[in-house]
Design an enzyme around this catalytic site. Sequence first.
Site, PDB file in Angstrom:
ATOM      1  N   ASP A  99       0.661  -1.152   0.105  1.00  0.00           N
ATOM      2  CA  ASP A  99      -0.018   0.037  -0.011  1.00  0.00           C
ATOM      3  C   ASP A  99       0.771   1.404  -0.076  1.00  0.00           C
ATOM      4  OD1 ASP A  99      -2.005  -1.771   0.321  1.00  0.00           O
ATOM      5  OD2 ASP A  99      -3.027  -0.684   2.028  1.00  0.00           O
ATOM      6  N   HIS A 244       3.639  -2.416   2.868  1.00  0.00           N
ATOM      7  CA  HIS A 244       3.754  -0.915   2.511  1.00  0.00           C
ATOM      8  C   HIS A 244       5.116  -0.777   1.887  1.00  0.00           C
ATOM      9  CE1 HIS A 244       0.777  -0.800   5.729  1.00  0.00           C
ATOM     10  NE2 HIS A 244       0.215   0.277   5.317  1.00  0.00           N
TER      11      HIS A 244
END
Length: 279
Positions: A99, A244
Amino acid sequence: MKKDQLLTRRRALIAGVAALGAAGTAGVFALGQGDEPVRRPAVPAAGPQARAALKPSAYRLQPLTGYGPPRAAPGRPPVRHEPFLRMSGRGRTMLLTFDDGPDPRYTPHILDTLAEYDVRATFFVCGEQADWNRDLLARMADEGHVVGNHTWSHPLLTTLTRSGIRSEMERTSDVIEDAYGERPQWFRAPYGAWNRAAFQLGAELDMEPLAWTVDTLDWTTPGTRSIVHRVEDGAAPGVVVLSHDAGGDRTQSVRALKDYLPHLLDSGYHMTVPRRRYA
């Protein structure tokens, strides 16, 4: 907003938690905060500060769902009112998702590792990051990765109007289409905070919602070993792993992937990408 400001921007933590400060990095392979060679506990020590640091993750694992039975317009798939948490597939399949990117400091190293092992992953990108790093989206397309929509500026959608949510989604889909070559088919709400409008607008934009089952908590920089243990301990068929590649110092995320990916493959797991249920 200038590019250097975008690259150092940290996501505002929700539920009254103070904003995280931008973490500096001396290079992607330098030791990050908490990246000691010794084994560390999976969860930080108890205390008010530790509990505050983990509070957003606890929220993110409880998407706002339960708005009644799905409804569908004629000729369209039903509107989901909860995100997919697991993905079906044959054998020992798992999904790796990243992400908040792309980030030119970390995303290329993640792509390099995936390419080394011939693995595909899913990247939920923020539009303002993607707009500055279109070359990385083009590379994702060339290498067979899936690019999903993670909004333009990573806001808490439950605080926005419907028009605000649509703008966050639509602008990001436009950038993805231009740089990646096609509009995204998957959407992930920042912080995992979905509401009725997010589900409905996502469906109107022809996207399905995808959450996760294993949160690496890499955004807390718990140490590379801790991230590796969370992935390996949570490995199971259908699992969706959340990591991430932007939003702060992601040195540990880069290092962890290089560690756990070959181990998962040696254990017989196959890394795949999400498949739509509706054509």
